[in-house]
Motif scaffolding. Structure first.
Motif, PDB file in Angstrom:
ATOM      1  N   GLU A 276       0.842  -1.212   0.000  1.00 32.08           N
ATOM      2  CA  GLU A 276       0.000   0.000   0.000  1.00 32.08           C
ATOM      3  C   GLU A 276       0.868   1.250   0.000  1.00 32.08           C
ATOM      4  O   GLU A 276       0.564   2.250  -0.657  1.00 32.08           O
ATOM      5  N   ARG A 277       1.924   1.210   0.766  1.00 31.06           N
ATOM      6  CA  ARG A 277       2.829   2.364   0.878  1.00 31.06           C
ATOM      7  C   ARG A 277       3.470   2.686  -0.480  1.00 31.06           C
ATOM      8  O   ARG A 277       3.512   3.834  -0.914  1.00 31.06           O
ATOM      9  N   PHE A 278       3.962   1.643  -1.137  1.00 32.67           N
ATOM     10  CA  PHE A 278       4.614   1.877  -2.429  1.00 32.67           C
ATOM     11  C   PHE A 278       3.582   2.339  -3.460  1.00 32.67           C
ATOM     12  O   PHE A 278       3.866   3.210  -4.288  1.00 32.67           O
ATOM     13  N   ALA A 279       2.374   1.747  -3.430  1.00 37.10           N
ATOM     14  CA  ALA A 279       1.319   2.132  -4.380  1.00 37.10           C
ATOM     15  C   ALA A 279       0.942   3.597  -4.178  1.00 37.10           C
ATOM     16  O   ALA A 279       0.743   4.348  -5.145  1.00 37.10           O
ATOM     17  N   ARG A 280       0.851   4.012  -2.913  1.00 40.43           N
ATOM     18  CA  ARG A 280       0.475   5.392  -2.615  1.00 40.43           C
ATOM     19  C   ARG A 280       1.566   6.368  -3.109  1.00 40.43           C
ATOM     20  O   ARG A 280       1.243   7.421  -3.677  1.00 40.43           O
ATOM     21  N   HIS A 281       2.802   6.017  -2.912  1.00 40.76           N
ATOM     22  CA  HIS A 281       3.885   6.877  -3.426  1.00 40.76           C
ATOM     23  C   HIS A 281       3.823   6.951  -4.955  1.00 40.76           C
ATOM     24  O   HIS A 281       4.063   8.007  -5.545  1.00 40.76           O
ATOM     25  N   ARG A 282       3.509   5.828  -5.596  1.00 42.10           N
ATOM     26  CA  ARG A 282       3.417   5.814  -7.058  1.00 42.10           C
ATOM     27  C   ARG A 282       2.257   6.699  -7.528  1.00 42.10           C
ATOM     28  O   ARG A 282       2.400   7.482  -8.459  1.00 42.10           O
ATOM     29  N   GLU A 283       1.143   6.583  -6.819  1.00 42.06           N
ATOM     30  CA  GLU A 283      -0.059   7.340  -7.177  1.00 42.06           C
ATOM     31  C   GLU A 283       0.196   8.858  -7.063  1.00 42.06           C
ATOM     32  O   GLU A 283      -0.117   9.622  -7.989  1.00 42.06           O
ATOM     33  N   VAL A 284       0.780   9.267  -5.945  1.00 37.53           N
ATOM     34  CA  VAL A 284       1.050  10.696  -5.758  1.00 37.53           C
ATOM     35  C   VAL A 284       2.101  11.159  -6.770  1.00 37.53           C
ATOM     36  O   VAL A 284       1.988  12.248  -7.361  1.00 37.53           O
ATOM     37  N   ASP A 286       2.625   9.946  -9.736  1.00 37.60           N
ATOM     38  CA  ASP A 286       1.976  10.058 -11.054  1.00 37.60           C
ATOM     39  C   ASP A 286       1.240  11.398 -11.169  1.00 37.60           C
ATOM     40  O   ASP A 286       1.271  12.056 -12.211  1.00 37.60           O
ATOM     41  N   ARG A 287       0.580  11.780 -10.084  1.00 34.24           N
ATOM     42  CA  ARG A 287      -0.152  13.046 -10.092  1.00 34.24           C
ATOM     43  C   ARG A 287       0.827  14.217 -10.236  1.00 34.24           C
ATOM     44  O   ARG A 287       0.572  15.162 -10.998  1.00 34.24           O
ATOM     45  N   VAL A 288       1.934  14.154  -9.520  1.00 36.24           N
ATOM     46  CA  VAL A 288       2.945  15.218  -9.626  1.00 36.24           C
ATOM     47  C   VAL A 288       3.458  15.285 -11.065  1.00 36.24           C
ATOM     48  O   VAL A 288       3.516  16.366 -11.677  1.00 36.24           O
ATOM     49  N   LYS A 289       3.823  14.133 -11.597  1.00 39.38           N
ATOM     50  CA  LYS A 289       4.398  14.102 -12.953  1.00 39.38           C
ATOM     51  C   LYS A 289       3.400  14.639 -13.976  1.00 39.38           C
ATOM     52  O   LYS A 289       3.770  15.350 -14.919  1.00 39.38           O
ATOM     53  N   THR A 291       0.959  16.789 -13.466  1.00 39.07           N
ATOM     54  CA  THR A 291       0.859  18.244 -13.306  1.00 39.07           C
ATOM     55  C   THR A 291       2.039  18.942 -13.976  1.00 39.07           C
ATOM     56  O   THR A 291       1.871  19.963 -14.667  1.00 39.07           O
ATOM     57  N   ILE A 292       3.231  18.386 -13.773  1.00 38.28           N
ATOM     58  CA  ILE A 292       4.439  18.968 -14.369  1.00 38.28           C
ATOM     59  C   ILE A 292       4.332  18.949 -15.905  1.00 38.28           C
ATOM     60  O   ILE A 292       4.624  19.950 -16.586  1.00 38.28           O
ATOM     61  N   THR A 293       3.888  17.817 -16.431  1.00 36.76           N
ATOM     62  CA  THR A 293       3.759  17.681 -17.882  1.00 36.76           C
ATOM     63  C   THR A 293       2.685  18.639 -18.411  1.00 36.76           C
ATOM     64  O   THR A 293       2.874  19.312 -19.435  1.00 36.76           O
ATOM     65  N   ASP A 294       1.552  18.716 -17.707  1.00 31.41           N
ATOM     66  CA  ASP A 294       0.469  19.625 -18.117  1.00 31.41           C
ATOM     67  C   ASP A 294       0.936  21.079 -18.121  1.00 31.41           C
ATOM     68  O   ASP A 294       0.435  21.906 -18.888  1.00 31.41           O
ATOM     69  N   LEU A 295       1.896  21.367 -17.247  1.00 33.58           N
ATOM     70  CA  LEU A 295       2.443  22.727 -17.215  1.00 33.58           C
ATOM     71  C   LEU A 295       3.419  22.962 -18.372  1.00 33.58           C
ATOM     72  O   LEU A 295       3.942  24.060 -18.537  1.00 33.58           O
ATOM     73  N   GLY A 296       3.679  21.911 -19.140  1.00 36.02           N
ATOM     74  CA  GLY A 296       4.605  22.043 -20.269  1.00 36.02           C
ATOM     75  C   GLY A 296       6.054  21.919 -19.866  1.00 36.02           C
ATOM     76  O   GLY A 296       6.959  22.308 -20.617  1.00 36.02           O
ATOM     77  N   LEU A 297       6.296  21.365 -18.668  1.00 35.24           N
ATOM     78  CA  LEU A 297       7.673  21.248 -18.189  1.00 35.24           C
ATOM     79  C   LEU A 297       8.194  19.826 -18.392  1.00 35.24           C
ATOM     80  O   LEU A 297       7.422  18.867 -18.417  1.00 35.24           O
ATOM     81  N   GLN A 299      10.948  16.696 -17.224  1.00 36.95           N
ATOM     82  CA  GLN A 299      11.710  16.197 -16.079  1.00 36.95           C
ATOM     83  C   GLN A 299      13.153  15.883 -16.488  1.00 36.95           C
ATOM     84  O   GLN A 299      13.423  15.570 -17.643  1.00 36.95           O
ATOM     85  N   VAL A 300      14.046  15.921 -15.504  1.00 33.67           N
ATOM     86  CA  VAL A 300      15.427  15.522 -15.772  1.00 33.67           C
ATOM     87  C   VAL A 300      15.454  14.038 -16.158  1.00 33.67           C
ATOM     88  O   VAL A 300      16.158  13.639 -17.091  1.00 33.67           O
ATOM     89  N   ALA A 301      14.704  13.211 -15.439  1.00 31.36           N
ATOM     90  CA  ALA A 301      14.588  11.793 -15.784  1.00 31.36           C
ATOM     91  C   ALA A 301      13.659  11.689 -16.989  1.00 31.36           C
ATOM     92  O   ALA A 301      12.442  11.878 -16.883  1.00 31.36           O
ATOM     93  N   ALA A 302      14.265  11.415 -18.147  1.00 25.96           N
ATOM     94  CA  ALA A 302      13.534  11.560 -19.411  1.00 25.96           C
ATOM     95  C   ALA A 302      12.452  10.483 -19.597  1.00 25.96           C
ATOM     96  O   ALA A 302      11.329  10.791 -20.000  1.00 25.96           O
ATOM     97  N   ASN A 303      12.799   9.238 -19.315  1.00 29.27           N
ATOM     98  CA  ASN A 303      11.862   8.148 -19.591  1.00 29.27           C
ATOM     99  C   ASN A 303      10.959   7.878 -18.398  1.00 29.27           C
ATOM    100  O   ASN A 303      11.447   7.722 -17.284  1.00 29.27           O
ATOM    101  N   PRO A 304       9.628   7.777 -18.648  1.00 32.95           N
ATOM    102  CA  PRO A 304       8.705   7.546 -17.524  1.00 32.95           C
ATOM    103  C   PRO A 304       9.097   6.360 -16.646  1.00 32.95           C
ATOM    104  O   PRO A 304       8.971   6.421 -15.425  1.00 32.95           O
ATOM    105  N   GLU A 305       9.626   5.284 -17.241  1.00 35.53           N
ATOM    106  CA  GLU A 305       9.956   4.117 -16.408  1.00 35.53           C
ATOM    107  C   GLU A 305      11.227   4.348 -15.560  1.00 35.53           C
ATOM    108  O   GLU A 305      11.537   3.536 -14.692  1.00 35.53           O
ATOM    109  N   ASP A 306      11.951   5.418 -15.834  1.00 29.89           N
ATOM    110  CA  ASP A 306      13.157   5.722 -15.043  1.00 29.89           C
ATOM    111  C   ASP A 306      12.903   6.834 -14.015  1.00 29.89           C
ATOM    112  O   ASP A 306      13.850   7.400 -13.474  1.00 29.89           O
ATOM    113  N   GLN A 307      11.633   7.165 -13.801  1.00 28.78           N
ATOM    114  CA  GLN A 307      11.354   8.295 -12.908  1.00 28.78           C
ATOM    115  C   GLN A 307      11.063   7.821 -11.489  1.00 28.78           C
ATOM    116  O   GLN A 307      10.205   6.953 -11.263  1.00 28.78           O
TER     117      GLN A 307
END
Lengths: 384, 384
Positions: A276-284, A286-289, A291-297, A299-307
């Motif tokens: 549950e702990r790991f799932a919750r961190h993943r969920e939050v 994902d939401r952060v990522k 929001t960042i993408t929607d803002l047009g920004l 990430q330094v970690a280019a590939n989603p699976e490496d984030q």
């Protein structure tokens, strides 16, 4: 509701915001480091670490030693590698470079497999490197706090066991333990070193590590003596075994207050299934990522699976520097971190989202941090 | 009145009882280790240490690093002595032996000048030793916590400067800083290493040290690289200088909570003249020693001028073992320590009387501890 005084939300990738009960444990009245009360607390703490690292192998050995997380590098480099032995350091940022420097200080012969900024070394090149030389150890920075790049452990371990089965696999888990899944036994890891002040959620001051029976044997079978004293496994291993067996034992004085706080933090973590702990961190995350993408920004970690799931390193829009945005965020009551990777430092900021800020639904810090970023960018003239 | 919950009085020679305000500082809300608030706190803490050590020489350098007091030995042995260089270790007990072992781990060539249990090496034999060989360093354990033997520093320093002026003089001050006078500049000391949890009165977890300009130069002029990473002065010196100059700086994450507690403890210490503090420790120590003598008991430190003022190591009467008396004291609400010096361990106990228990007249612990000892001996059939 927090009982802490009003203060800026600390949303850097460690130290993080701490739970009230954890902070209260820091004020525990003074106890003897060899008295039955504290010995029991320390012993339980070590046993709980086995659960956090998902190891039931009795040959595994947890260590909790006063120090910064960096001390974990010294424990690995001073004890498990002898001068002149070869170490392959998978490099994903500033902290992988630091681990490499630490090996060099103790005489290790370091090869760094360096990925471009924001990426991680890939399995085929790791396989090639492992076939070129017989390495005593391979290390991987699970999450490099300078880039937010997450490295994969399970397939890496399978590769190492297939190609070079005697090579020890050691993980720098400073920014991953308690927010990224780590199955110590299942993934056949030989060592994970971490610190108290990140996703574990206990104030800084403790080096926390887990080593496999194989790693302990490598230490016991050294041909040369360990050229360190405070960081020597020889001085600490029986102390940890005694504490866990609830027997008083002394090498150097541990910090009862920090160990109490760690006990409280681990009790909270283990009160729910780790999944549950790991799932919750993943969920939050994902939401952060999103929001960042929607803002047009980007990430330094280019590939989603490496984030990473406990932090995000974000490139600022062209023309906006960390020194433009961080003070604005601070005024809005949110502390973010600047860049630390020397190749890109002036171009990006770092946002930590792990521990109680993610797990306690009553804490508003993550949303507050994202809102502050949006508003701060607008105030800098940015339009998504 | 203490705001701490009722608990046994911790009267071992460290960790000691802590002041309420110090313990409250341990619960400080989370702050960035590079944010302006914490940087100011850390900087002030370093500046206060200069006052505690009585040094105004700008070349002196204080260090506060997460770790046990033992880490201070590593800092000295790893940085100030090169492999093969000669070190003279004045030995007054278990902790002098530990310091010697630490030098050996880093390749130092150690000579131990060993006094009989309860005594300290005398100046004529030290002079002889210094004339026999050119030592890079001489070390002295100011108070060996295993024996309660106090070593003299001023005349020792004068001797070293006269006979072997290039030899660095380094003091293990773990059980002496803040309860025994130390005039760093006046006595021309090159290093004093200590820990937070003894007379300074801050929970365990910080290695605290002061080095002279001469010591820093010895480090800078090394012919060989430092074979350590976390304990390397190369990694920490500019960090400490930056914090004191109120500039953010990063090598490894310090513990903001512990540093806040140290800040509170030092503020309390420096609120009164240090001379009063040392006089008060001497006064209480004299009372403890008189009570012990009146009870017909002998101290491990045989000569009155060699007796520490922050602790007392006491031989038990014939036929009474530490395991007979310590549980009785515990039942009376007082925690004493057993023996730790291997030659005499089953014959003696240790009583710590330093810090707030001595300085705060409202705290009854010292008298309570002495009463408990008297009653406990009577319960064991002892008649003074």
């Amino acid at each position: 509701m927090s009982r802490q005084p009003e203060h800026p939300a600390l949303m850097i990738p460690g130290p993080i915001e701490f739970d009230d009960a954890v902070l209260q444990s820091m004020s525990h009245y003074s106890e003897s480091h060899v008295g039955p009360g504290f010995v029991a607390t320390f012993g339980e703490t070590l046993t709980m670490l086995r659960k956090l690292f998902q190891t039931t192998d009795p040959a595994s050995q947890p260590y909790v030693i006063s120090g910064s997380g960096t001390l974990g590098w010294d424990i690995v480099a001073a004890n498990l590698v002898e001068p002149g032995e070869d170490v392959l350091v998978l490099t994903t940022g500033y902290f992988s470079d630091g681990f490499a420097d630490c090996f060099k200080a103790y005489g290790g012969n370091v090869t760094q497999l360096r990925a471009p900024v924001g990426e991680r070394p890939q399995l085929p090149e790791i396989e090639k490197a492992l076939k070129e030389k017989k390495y005593k150890m391979i290390t991987v920075t699970h999450v490099d706090t300078s880039t937010g790049v997450l490295s994969e452990l399970k397939d890496l371990s399978a590769l190492v066991r297939r190609v070079s089965p005697e090579t020890l696999l050691v993980v720098d888990g400073v920014c991953s333990v308690a927010c990224e899944e780590i199955q110590f036994d299942e993934w056949k890891l030989d060592g994970v070193v971490t610190a108290s002040q990140k996703a574990i959620g206990c104030p800084a001051g403790l080096s926390i590590s887990m080593f496999s029976g194989r790693a302990i044997e490598a230490f016991q079978n050294r041909k040369t003596p360990v050229a360190a004293y405070f960081a020597s496994m020889k001085n600490w291993t029986h102390i940890m075994q005694n504490y866990e067996a609830k027997k008083p034992s002394y090498f150097a004085t541990p910090s009862p207050q920090l160990v109490h706080a760690l006990h409280t933090a681990l009790t909270q973590i283990l009160a729910k299934p780790l999944s549950e702990r790991f799932a919750r961190h993943r969920e939050v995350s994902d939401r952060v990522k999103k929001t960042i993408t929607d803002l047009g920004l980007k990430q330094v970690a280019a590939n989603p699976e490496d984030q990473a799931h406990g932090m995000t390193a974000i490139y600022l829009p062209e023309g906006i520097k960390p020194t433009d945005i961080l003070p604005i965020l601070a005024k809005k009551g949110v502390v973010w971190a600047g860049g630390i990777h020397k190749e890109i430092a002036p171009k990006y900021v770092r946002f930590g989202h792990m521990g109680v800020s993610v797990m306690d639904p009553s804490r508003p810090e993550v949303d507050k941090a994202l809102e502050a970023l949006k508003d701060g960018l607008v105030e800098n003239g940015y339009k998504a």
